[in-house]
Every structure is written in structure tokens, then in C-alpha cells.
Design a protein around this motif. Sequence first.
Motif, short mmCIF file in Angstrom:
data_model
loop_
_atom_site.label_atom_id
_atom_site.label_comp_id
_atom_site.label_asym_id
_atom_site.label_seq_id
_atom_site.Cartn_x
_atom_site.Cartn_y
_atom_site.Cartn_z
N MET A 108 0.85 -1.19 0.00
CA MET A 108 0.00 0.00 0.00
C MET A 108 0.88 1.24 0.00
O MET A 108 1.78 1.39 0.83
N LYS A 109 0.62 2.14 -0.95
CA LYS A 109 1.34 3.40 -1.04
C LYS A 109 0.30 4.52 -1.11
O LYS A 109 -0.48 4.58 -2.06
N ARG A 110 0.31 5.39 -0.08
CA ARG A 110 -0.80 6.32 0.06
C ARG A 110 -0.32 7.59 0.75
O ARG A 110 0.50 7.54 1.65
N VAL A 111 -0.86 8.74 0.30
CA VAL A 111 -0.58 10.03 0.93
C VAL A 111 -1.90 10.58 1.46
O VAL A 111 -2.90 10.61 0.74
N SER A 112 -1.91 10.99 2.71
CA SER A 112 -3.10 11.63 3.27
C SER A 112 -2.68 12.89 4.03
O SER A 112 -1.65 12.90 4.71
N VAL A 113 -3.48 13.93 3.86
CA VAL A 113 -3.11 15.25 4.38
C VAL A 113 -4.29 15.85 5.13
O VAL A 113 -5.43 15.77 4.68
N ASP A 114 -4.02 16.43 6.28
CA ASP A 114 -5.02 17.15 7.06
C ASP A 114 -4.52 18.57 7.27
O ASP A 114 -3.49 18.78 7.92
N ILE A 115 -5.23 19.52 6.72
CA ILE A 115 -4.82 20.92 6.84
C ILE A 115 -5.60 21.57 7.97
O ILE A 115 -6.82 21.72 7.89
N GLY A 116 -4.91 21.93 9.03
CA GLY A 116 -5.53 22.58 10.18
C GLY A 116 -5.30 24.07 10.16
O GLY A 116 -4.72 24.63 9.22
N GLY A 117 -5.75 24.75 11.21
CA GLY A 117 -5.62 26.19 11.26
C GLY A 117 -4.18 26.65 11.46
O GLY A 117 -3.83 27.77 11.09
N THR A 118 -3.33 25.79 12.03
CA THR A 118 -1.94 26.17 12.27
C THR A 118 -0.97 25.31 11.47
O THR A 118 -0.07 25.84 10.81
N PHE A 119 -1.14 23.99 11.50
CA PHE A 119 -0.21 23.09 10.81
C PHE A 119 -0.92 22.28 9.73
O PHE A 119 -2.10 21.94 9.85
N THR A 120 -0.17 21.96 8.70
CA THR A 120 -0.59 21.01 7.68
C THR A 120 0.11 19.69 7.98
O THR A 120 1.34 19.62 7.96
N ASP A 121 -0.67 18.66 8.30
CA ASP A 121 -0.14 17.35 8.67
C ASP A 121 -0.16 16.42 7.48
O ASP A 121 -1.15 16.36 6.75
N CYS A 122 0.91 15.68 7.30
CA CYS A 122 1.03 14.75 6.18
C CYS A 122 1.41 13.37 6.72
O CYS A 122 2.30 13.25 7.56
N PHE A 123 0.72 12.34 6.23
CA PHE A 123 1.02 10.96 6.61
C PHE A 123 1.18 10.15 5.33
O PHE A 123 0.29 10.14 4.48
N LEU A 168 7.40 9.93 -5.72
CA LEU A 168 6.37 9.44 -4.81
C LEU A 168 4.98 9.52 -5.44
O LEU A 168 4.21 8.56 -5.42
N LEU A 169 4.65 10.68 -6.03
CA LEU A 169 3.30 10.90 -6.53
C LEU A 169 2.98 10.06 -7.77
O LEU A 169 1.82 9.78 -8.05
N THR A 170 4.00 9.66 -8.50
CA THR A 170 3.73 8.80 -9.67
C THR A 170 3.51 7.35 -9.27
O THR A 170 3.06 6.55 -10.09
N GLN A 171 3.80 6.99 -8.01
CA GLN A 171 3.68 5.60 -7.59
C GLN A 171 2.59 5.35 -6.55
O GLN A 171 2.20 4.20 -6.33
N LEU A 227 -4.68 20.38 -9.68
CA LEU A 227 -3.76 20.79 -10.75
C LEU A 227 -2.32 20.75 -10.26
O LEU A 227 -1.41 20.35 -11.00
N ASN A 228 -2.10 21.14 -9.01
CA ASN A 228 -0.77 21.08 -8.41
C ASN A 228 -0.27 19.63 -8.40
O ASN A 228 0.90 19.36 -8.68
N LEU A 229 -1.15 18.68 -8.08
CA LEU A 229 -0.77 17.27 -8.09
C LEU A 229 -0.47 16.79 -9.51
O LEU A 229 0.47 16.02 -9.73
N ARG A 230 -1.28 17.24 -10.46
CA ARG A 230 -1.05 16.85 -11.86
C ARG A 230 0.33 17.31 -12.33
O ARG A 230 1.06 16.58 -13.02
N ASN A 231 0.69 18.54 -11.96
CA ASN A 231 1.99 19.07 -12.38
C ASN A 231 3.15 18.29 -11.77
O ASN A 231 4.25 18.28 -12.31
N ALA A 232 2.88 17.64 -10.62
CA ALA A 232 3.93 16.85 -9.96
C ALA A 232 3.93 15.40 -10.40
O ALA A 232 4.73 14.61 -9.89
N GLY A 233 3.04 15.04 -11.33
CA GLY A 233 3.05 13.70 -11.88
C GLY A 233 1.96 12.77 -11.38
O GLY A 233 1.92 11.60 -11.76
N TYR A 234 1.07 13.26 -10.53
CA TYR A 234 -0.01 12.42 -10.00
C TYR A 234 -1.16 12.43 -11.01
O TYR A 234 -1.70 13.48 -11.34
#
Length: 710
Positions: A1-16, A57-60, A240-247
Motif C-alpha cells: 500500500m502506497k498512500r498520501v493523506s493530508v489534514d490541513i488545520g488552522g496552524t499546521f498542515t499534517d502529512c502521513f 512518490l506521486l507517480t507511484q 492541478l498542483n498534483l497533476r503538475n507533480a506527476g499524479y
Amino acid sequence: MKRVSVDIGGTFTDCFVAWGDQYVESKALTTHQNLSLGFNEALDNACKSLGLTDSDLLTQVDSVRYATTLGTNALIERKGPRLGLLTTAGFRSSVPLTRAKGYATGLPHKQQMDVPNAQRPDPIIPIPMIMEVRERVDYLGEVVLELDEDDVLEQLRNLVDKGAQAIIVNLANSVVNPAHELRIRELFLEEYPGHMLGAIPMLLSHQVAGRKGEYVRSMSTIIDGFLHEVMYHGLGTLELNLRNAGYSKPMLCNHNSGGMAQLNSTDALQTVHSGPVSGIAAGEHLANQTDLGNIVATDMGGTSFDIGIVTKGGVKHYDFNPIIERWMVSVPMVHLVTLGAGGGSICSYDRMFKTVQVGPESAGSDPGPACYDRGGMRPTVTDADLILGYLDPANYAGGYIKLNPRRSKQAIDEELAEDLDLSVVETAKLMKSTVDGNMANGIATELRTRGYEPENFTILAYGGNGPLHACGIARALGVKKVLAPPFASVFSACGAGNMSQLHIHEMSTWTVLFDANQSKFFDNYDYFNGIVEELEERGREDLLRQGFTPEQVSYRLELDMRYGNQRVETAVVTDLNRIKGPEDVLKLIEQFFTRYGERFGSGSQTPEAGVRINTIRVCSYVDLPGIAFHGIKPNGHRAPAPPPVDHRECHFVGHDGAINTPIYDEQALVAGTQIEGPAIVVTRATTYLVEPGWHYTAAEQNAVWFTCAD
């Protein structure tokens, strides 16, 4: 499993990032002016840990899941189009009157009590933009007055002439018979075809909210229409930002219903509060896999403190009429309580009670707390934690942010200490005890008003500041044990990666399973089964549109039930997708009896008052592989505690003077490690504070148990 998940909060952007057997967590400051910048920075940090480029990463990866506060911010800032509303003649004042509760809805309890200064929020749709049309459908769906089509066309022209950029249609009882709303859309498209330049979108209320209640259904559709444009452009820019990075795959959006979907199957309203709901979903997943039983999910981030409940068996609590910003809406949303008690919550002097008041205002990420040295001048909870010695100025957030203790001391001294006539350290202690007490009171209130006791639940403390305040919250709450779950600092982002693709459809009903007046059981099985079939069909269409096959789709039936005319409704999850005979009716009544007893105590049930179903809800979903949790409970294995890497003078609530406190690094996260408080464990992602009298035990996957030694 290869997966990116993001939670954008009021102070920090969390990435897992899940990369095979590797799990990577990272953070970046949220960039409110362009959310994709914070996303890119958080992703860069994760990629460096994996030795990959963003493009590699984003292409896989299998998927990118995204939870955002974009909709919440747009509501606060009132950034949206000019809307027009068409409603049934006689109902024009429903929205402006706001059920006579609009002056208090969405405000803290203290402000709700200040009636002389009460004021309704500025309306999203002003009265001149609300038009009435002649038609009427009764509560059974029977047409009482046919739609006057000439009148409809006239009112549509009025709204267009007044500059409406989107039109909302909310007719009385359209959830039981939507024929008139559908006909209005046909007339609108004939007059203003969709292919015309500057075409105006139209939203129908019965397609947004499936339950009765004219005001809340109106507000659900209005907010959805108001957020549509900003969400479309904001999330479209991210894609669109993801598309430009290859996703190249579809971007997935988390929903506040506890599921997710592709962008083309996501309503703007479904994204509001989707980040905190992802944390509740992660807590549910953790509890089911590790047999934790009942849990309270508590997320202390930089801006707020979010509370959610999941009882044993995975039954989540839904809000029947949740509050979004200052308005009550009618959509299936996982129940969530939010307090202004994050690390960035601003502390002020309460002149009436001569003490500290925490929140609800937050310093956010820009300028942030005073110690961030980015221009913030007011004291926050993070400033208090720094003054008390819990945070390392040179190693906060893995060294990502350098803290300035002098700024914290100056802010606390000028804003609070002088008025309180206390030293800066004593003021910081008061700030910490106040915020811990506020969070404990929030948890206790949430549990006890629903018939639960805190000692029957496992408290999960996560978010960037959760492990730092876990012991203080537990002490104020009177519980002896708290769990900082795996990947605690980005637990909500982890939950975003664990969600199933899910759609919820519901319909109000008046289904009396047992009529106490006539001693009669329900026997109109075709009526009940027809509603369930219709709701399943809607969910199936949503998922087929996203590329799934009918065989992959599963369904879960939930019923909101009550005894007689009680106001309290209890959600019952049942494996009976159809009622075929009296034995099924009796089984539903028995399931409700059991669930009600679990919630309010055995003997509280009153079947003699009658049993009624108010709402039928179908969850249509496709289960996807998620993060595997294991070994969370201590198994008796002990690992030798590593030697401290440093010592620091720290101050603790209830203890005079500074205590020389050992500091540990990530070696203390090895499963089986036990440490007696006071102690501090500093990792790249967060800080674990073990207060005096508390015991620290590390479990697998970096989970940590805090237990009281008393």
C-alpha cells in the motif's frame, strides 16, 4: 500500500505517507493564502525521510486523500457568490428568522447567555434576494396547490436581474415529493441553458439534505451553494498542483460524514470539519482492531480541541442538526465538539472573575504564538508550555520552528501577570491548569449529557499538543489512564488515509414499529423496504460513477429511533436491510431496547410508550485496505529505559519551585519502555509530558500509555 493523506488545520498542515511497510509523518505551517504551498512543504519533508522526490512518490502512490479547512475559512471571511433563494409562498421569512435561535447559534455558552448584546450574523442571503413561488405539497407528499410556472419564471428573472450568481430552491416538504423542485430546474434550464456564457448554477434542497425541517434544509443548501465556487477553485488548484507533480489519479476528498469520495462526487458542505472527523475515524479503526472498547477521540492541535465519541462496535454519534459556523444545517455529520483550546489559543485576563480566559480566539500559524517570533504579541498556551520548560526552544517540531522564550515572557507579563499580580511562571501554571480544565470539562460534559461516564472510556490524546497535555487533562477529568495513539501528532491525517469511500443518504419517515395506543405492530413492509431500496440505489450510483462495480458496494442500514414522543433519538445499526415479517419488526425493537439500555442504563427503556423510526439512513461504501494497528495494549514486556539525553528545569501545576526533569529522545518510544514522571520525551513530531505521579509506558507503533501512579 502506497498512500498520501493530508489534514490541513488552522496552524499546521499534517502529512502521513504509507509507503509499503514504512509509515512517515511530517508537518508544515499552513499557508492560508494558498493551501497547496503548505501541502507541498509537508510532502517534501516526508519525501526526504523516504529518500524520494515528490515526483517519484506521486507517480507511484495509490491515492492522495485530502481534508481541508478551506470551506470553514470561506464562511468566516464571507467569501462567496451572491445567492438567490426560491421558496414556497408564505415561507419567505424562515431563513431570516433563523428559528428564533440565530442570535446564539454557534457562539460559546458564555456569549449565548449575554442576551442584551445578542446579534444574529449577517445573512448569507439578504431578504431582497428571497423570492416566493406559488405551490404547496403537504407532509405526505400530496400536491395541494400545483406549481404556477408563470410565477416561477417571473421570480427567476427577478433574481437574475438582481445579480444572483447561484440560485437555491427550497420548497416545503420537497423531501417527500420533489416534483416541484425538479420542475423549477427544468424551467430554469429552458430559460437559461447551461451552455450559455455566464450560466448560473441551481441547487435543489432535496438533493442536498434528505430530512424534513425547512430552515435547516434551506441553510444546508445555502451554505453548499455559497462554498461551491471557492471549494471548486481551491480544490481544483490543488488537483492541478498534483497533476503538475506527476499524479494522474483522481484526488480523494474526506467528508464530515466519516467517508470520502472523488472530487467530482463531493459537495462543498461535506468538506467542512472533515479534518477532525478523520481523527474520529482513525480512533474507530484503532478501537476495532485492538479491542479498546469505548473511546473518546480528543485532538488538541494548534487552533482547537476537538472531541468525538465512538462506542464499542463502531457506532459513531451523528449530529442530526450540526452547527457550521453560525448556522444550523441538516446533513449527516459525525458528531464533533470543538473548543477554543489549542496550542495557539490566546489567553486573556478575565476582569470579572480575575483569572485567565483561554480562547476561543487563536493566533493561528501567521503570526502564531508570541514565541514563534513572527509578530505575535499575545500570550498563548504554547507560550505557557515554553515558560514552564516543557518545550525545547531549539528543537520544537523537529527544529522546524525556533522558539523565542523572551517573547513568551514579555507577552505573558504584559497581558496577564501584571493584572493577576503573579510571577510569569505562576501565571503560566494558571494558563496550563485553565486550559487543561476546560478540555476536561468539555469531555465530561460531552459524555455525561449522552449518558456515559468517563471511566468507561479510553481517552485518546492526539494532535500536535495532545501528548503534551494528556496528563493534565486526565488529572482534571479524574481518570487514571490515557492513550497517545500511534502517529499521535498526525493522527487525523492517518485517519484520512484509512477511510472507506462512502456516501450516506437518508430520508425522514414516520414509521411506528409499535403503536402503544392501538397495541399494534408495524406491517407496511413494502413502504419501509421501498425507502431502503431507493437510498441504496442513490449510494450505488455515487460509487459506480467513481469506477466501482456493484459487487464491490456494501450497505449499512442505520435507524434513528425513539420511544414515543421523546426528544432523544438513538442511532441503531442493524444487519436487517429489509423487513420481511413480524419477527424482523420484533428484532428491530429488541436491538433498539439493547442499544438504549447500553446508553442510558438497564431499566430506562419504555417500550410501553411506543417505538418509532424518525430517519432511515443507508451508508453505501467500498472497503479499502487501511493502516494496520497492532500491539497497542501493554503485554508485560519491559525494555530498559534509555539514559536521559538532557535535564531541564520544569515547573508543574500543584508543585512549588522548579523540578530537575530528565529529557528523553525517540529511544524512549521502544515498546516496553517505562518511565516514572516527571519526565519529557521529545521526538521529531511531538512532545510527551509525563507529569509527577504519572507513569509512561511505550507500546508498539509509537503508542504511549499514561497511567496515574496513585
